[in-house]
Design a protein around this motif. Structure first.
Motif, PDB file in Angstrom:
ATOM      1  N   HIS A 112       0.864  -1.177   0.000  1.00 37.58           N
ATOM      2  CA  HIS A 112       0.000   0.000   0.000  1.00 37.58           C
ATOM      3  C   HIS A 112       0.905   1.233   0.000  1.00 37.58           C
ATOM      4  N   LYS A 163      -2.028   5.878  -0.314  1.00 39.41           N
ATOM      5  CA  LYS A 163      -3.467   5.687  -0.159  1.00 39.41           C
ATOM      6  C   LYS A 163      -4.116   6.744   0.740  1.00 39.41           C
ATOM      7  N   GLU A 164      -3.346   7.745   1.179  1.00 41.73           N
ATOM      8  CA  GLU A 164      -3.885   8.724   2.123  1.00 41.73           C
ATOM      9  C   GLU A 164      -5.074   9.479   1.540  1.00 41.73           C
ATOM     10  N   LYS A 189      -8.123   7.311   1.736  1.00 37.86           N
ATOM     11  CA  LYS A 189      -8.568   7.186   3.124  1.00 37.86           C
ATOM     12  C   LYS A 189      -9.341   8.423   3.560  1.00 37.86           C
ATOM     13  N   ARG A 196     -14.292   6.332   4.439  1.00 39.47           N
ATOM     14  CA  ARG A 196     -14.774   6.817   5.724  1.00 39.47           C
ATOM     15  C   ARG A 196     -16.288   6.728   5.746  1.00 39.47           C
ATOM     16  N   TRP A 256     -12.031  -6.610  10.702  1.00 43.19           N
ATOM     17  CA  TRP A 256     -11.579  -5.614  11.672  1.00 43.19           C
ATOM     18  C   TRP A 256     -10.949  -6.282  12.885  1.00 43.19           C
ATOM     19  N   HIS A 299      -7.694  -8.009  11.892  1.00 43.38           N
ATOM     20  CA  HIS A 299      -6.594  -7.047  11.749  1.00 43.38           C
ATOM     21  C   HIS A 299      -6.079  -6.606  13.111  1.00 43.38           C
ATOM     22  N   LEU A 317      -1.917  -6.777   7.660  1.00 39.72           N
ATOM     23  CA  LEU A 317      -3.261  -6.577   7.123  1.00 39.72           C
ATOM     24  C   LEU A 317      -3.858  -7.914   6.711  1.00 39.72           C
ATOM     25  N   ILE A 353     -13.535   0.711   3.077  1.00 42.40           N
ATOM     26  CA  ILE A 353     -12.741   0.643   4.304  1.00 42.40           C
ATOM     27  C   ILE A 353     -11.955  -0.665   4.358  1.00 42.40           C
ATOM     28  N   ARG A 387      -8.096   0.096   4.360  1.00 39.91           N
ATOM     29  CA  ARG A 387      -7.595   0.126   5.733  1.00 39.91           C
ATOM     30  C   ARG A 387      -7.337  -1.248   6.348  1.00 39.91           C
TER      31      ARG A 387
END
Length: 768
Positions: free
Chosen positions: A150, A153-154, A157, A162, A494, A497, A521, A570, A574
């Protein structure tokens, strides 16, 4: 002296405890394309280290560079492809019309990250000289996994991944630049599908709410609520008793919410909606693909080019077809479909057994609401069955594809899509087909009922009609799939992770720390995006097929998709490792799946209205048997007397054991839902009249709906004229450029072509 901003290092791979300098190179750390991971314990096994060394040497021979970093548990191999590989890719594909570009080894070529990752991944997938694939090495423990990093990717994100951005437009171009065209087209399609659900959800909600306006005014509901002197025949074998028809007053009113005159209009509207949705999506796709310069891109050419990059001696694999393999696959697929249908029969057995258990229960609530309890529990069992069979179906579909031995990965994916969706369709909808068209229709009549294995009486429809059973089944399955499945889809990665992040310690080296974060991840697989598509296809099936029985389906799908888009975003940005970008100019076989579902929806909804709904019996009674028959004017409602007309009479003395029925001493006759004679209990004239009208309506409805679909498909072109004109102008410019400034001028200053000896002989030899 080492240049600033660059890292100089040595590659160390060897037998346990030894270090052999294989390569000395200089590279920016940000240009690592892929990371291979091996367990630290493999470095103690000389055989494993030798296989690692051979694999890396073969990569080096193909133009790869690599470096090794390790922590306390894992060994990481950073892979970087040389610019010559991408120069060759550019030569083969990026400028097919012009002369081949001259490769300057001293000048690096700027290649998008998505292209770099895709090419590197393809080469890593290829077999080694020993005949092993990377998956074989993983199975043997030589490597543990691999993944692209990755990087950058900011922006995604912040603007996309979000929950607060749920109602914001998706940055499709940014998604494409990071995840590739395949993922971007999935989200473009999902966003378009969600927008198109808005009118469908509004119309469905209006149809449903229109029933509230007649909640207490419906003549049928009034007659049911006032029928205190009409007793319904016993339905079960345990605690048999007569039930007043008025006891079903509430359910009769609820049934009218979705089984009313608006149902037919809504079903036709959804047939038109499905067509318009697909046609406008084709137009939207054409615009997007043109903006990406992929309108004329060819997938076969891309795969052949990648094969040549990997191995210049690659021999072209031609298309082949084996009738023997196709026959075997067809037979095995049919056996699996029979298994899916058998699972539906298992659910029937469960419902029959559950009815017997609930009838003999000591709980007063279950005794009074046996049918409702059976329907709800049956839907829950069906949902669990779907979860189990989904895993079984995926394994079977993969095995069939392995046996078929497809030529390319794209061909394998397309065939896998067809097989898996077919099996999933039967797993999801076979039970609904049973409820809609079989439940309560093969039971016989009171006094002579059909029994399962000669013991248990077959389940019957709810006293308010079979539409209530179908509505409850659809509501529970869709509700669970849109809520529980979405929760699990988010919570599982989630939590996984979080657990993976708590293991091990972070390295001081920033590059190794970045590799560790990517490693922790959640892993992604070949069919990660495929699973997302399949989930949406099944939802689309629930939204269109049997929508006549559940007009709220588009509304539930709309709410679910708003969550699904951000949930998938997400997960991908993420919580999961980076998906391997794939090039594509459409959604592939899924478009044919959507078109197939649209046709099946027309057939299924027509059958629901004709055979499951009370629409046809009400219309026939209104104009043939009721107060308004043959145009007669009446002050009474045209459906007055419908309930008495639609219920057949059974004499209680004809029961085999009437004394065992509770309250039988005061009841001489009971009623049941059917059209039979009161003397011999054979089908009455009304039954055959209704059957003929039902069949005629089904044929008429399907032809009208399909004609509307065809007209809509013709009226809305697949490709906008602006896109066609842009493509035409591009072709014109290319040809004009060749004509005026090509390597050899074909036209002279006059009006005719400048003839050359070569061209003249060519024309003569081909006789053009």
């Amino acid at each position: 002296m080492q240049p600033q901003g660059e890292e100089r290092f040595q590659i160390l791979v060897g037998t346990a405890g030894d270090s052999y300098p294989l390569m000395d190179m200089v590279t920016p750390e940000t240009l690592t394309d892929y990371v291979l991971v091996a367990d630290y314990r493999t470095q103690r096994d000389p055989r494993q280290v030798h296989r690692q060394r051979q694999f890396l040497k073969e990569l080096q021979a193909k133009g790869f560079q690599y470096k090794v970093k390790e922590d306390q548990e894992k060994v990481f191999f950073g892979i970087r492809a040389d610019s010559r590989i991408f120069s060759l890719y550019r030569t083969l594909l990026m400028e097919p019309e012009g002369p081949a570009p001259r490769v300057d080894s001293a000048r690096p070529i700027t290649v998008p990250d998505t292209t770099r990752i895709r090419i590197v991944n393809f080469i890593l997938n290829c077999r080694t000289a020993a005949g092993d694939t990377f998956e074989d090495l993983v199975k043997d423990g030589v490597f543990e996994t691999r993944f692209p990093l990755h990087k950058g990717k900011e922006n995604l994100k912040r603007t996309w991944a979000r929950w607060r951005n749920m109602f914001r437009k998706q940055p499709i171009d940014d998604i494409r630049n990071y995840f590739g065209e395949k993922v971007a087209l999935y989200f473009a399609w999902l966003g378009w599908y969600t927008c198109m659900l808005v009118p469908a959800a509004l119309v469905g909600l209006i149809v449903f709410l229109s029933g509230f306006s007649l909640f207490n005014a419906s003549q049928i509901s009034k007659e049911i609520c006032e029928a205190h002197d009409i007793y319904m025949c016993p339905r079960g074998d345990h605690r048999r008793r007569y039930q007043r028809l008025s006891d079903t007053c509430t359910f009769a009113k609820l049934t009218h919410l979705f089984d009313n005159e608006g149902t037919v209009i809504f079903a036709i509207f959804m047939a038109l909606w499905a067509t318009v949705f697909l046609e406008f999506w084709k137009r939207q796709r054409a615009r997007v693909v043109l903006d990406w310069d992929l309108y004329g891109w060819d997938e076969d050419q891309e795969e052949v080019a990648l094969e040549l990059i990997n191995c210049p001696d690659y021999k072209l694999q031609l298309h082949q077809h084996s009738y023997l393999k196709s026959t075997i696959i067809l037979i095995l697929s049919l056996l699996m479909i029979c298994l899916m249908i058998g699972m539906a029969h298992v659910l029937v057995v469960y419902r029959v057994a559950a009815a017997a258990v609930f009838s003999s229960s000591a709980l007063p609530f279950l005794e009074d609401q046996v049918t409702t309890a059976v329907v709800v529990s049956g839907a829950l069992v069906h949902y669990v069955t779907i979860l189990v069979m989904t895993k079984v179906n995926k394994v079977v579909a993969l095995k069939l594809c392995d046996y078929e031995k497809s030529r390319t990965f794209s061909e394998r994916e397309s065939k896998f899509t067809v097989k898996f969706f077919t099996l999933q369709f039967f797993a999801h909808f076979s039970s609904l087909v049973y409820i809609a068209f079989i439940l309560g229709r093969i039971n016989g009549h009171p006094g002579k009922t059909v029994r399962l294995a000669g013991l248990w009486k077959l389940e019957e429809c709810h006293l308010s009609g079979c539409m209530m059973d179908l509505f409850v089944q659809m509501a529970i399955i869709m509700g669970l799939k849109q809520t529980l499945s979405n929760c699990m889809e988010y919570l599982h990665p989630w939590l996984s992770h979080k657990c993976r992040s708590m293991r091990g310690s972070e390295a001081r080296d920033p590059e190794l720390r970045d590799w560790q974060l990517n490693y922790r991840l959640n892993p992604v697989y070949t069919f990660s995006l495929f699973d997302e598509f399949m989930e949406m296809m099944i939802q689309y099936g629930f939204t269109t097929i049997f929508v006549a029985a559940f007009p709220l389906a588009p509304l539930l799908a709309l709410f679910s998709n708003l969550v699904e888009i951000r949930l998938d975003a997400i997960k991908m940005v993420r919580l999961q490792r980076r998906l391997v970008p794939r090039k594509a100019k459409d959604i592939g076989t899924w478009l044919q799946v959507l078109e197939t579902i649209g046709v099946l929806a027309v057939i299924a909804n027509g059958m629901v209205i004709a055979f499951t709904s009370e629409f046809i019996p009400r219309v026939v009674y209104k104009y043939r048997y009721g107060p308004c028959r043959q145009g007669a004017r009446s002050s009474a409602d045209c459906l007055t007397g419908y309930i008495n007309h639609s219920l057949s009479v059974f004499h209680t003395k004809d029961f085999e054991d009437p004394v065992r029925i509770k309250g039988s001493e005061n009841v001489t006759e009971c009623r049941y839902r059917d059209y039979r004679n009161a003397q011999d209990y054979n089908f009455s004239e009304q039954f055959w009249t209704l059957l003929a009208i039902r069949l005629a309506f089904l044929i008429l409805f399907e032809h009208v709906a399909l004609c509307i679909k065809l007209v809509a498909a013709w009226f809305v072109p697949d490709v906008p004229q602006s896109v066609k004109n842009s493509v035409l102008e591009q072709k014109y410019e290319v040809l004009l450029g060749k004509l005026r400034g090509g390597p050899r001028q074909l036209w002279g200053p006059g009006l005719g072509p400048r003839a050359t000896p070569a061209s003249s002989s060519s024309l003569r030899s081909t006789d053009v």
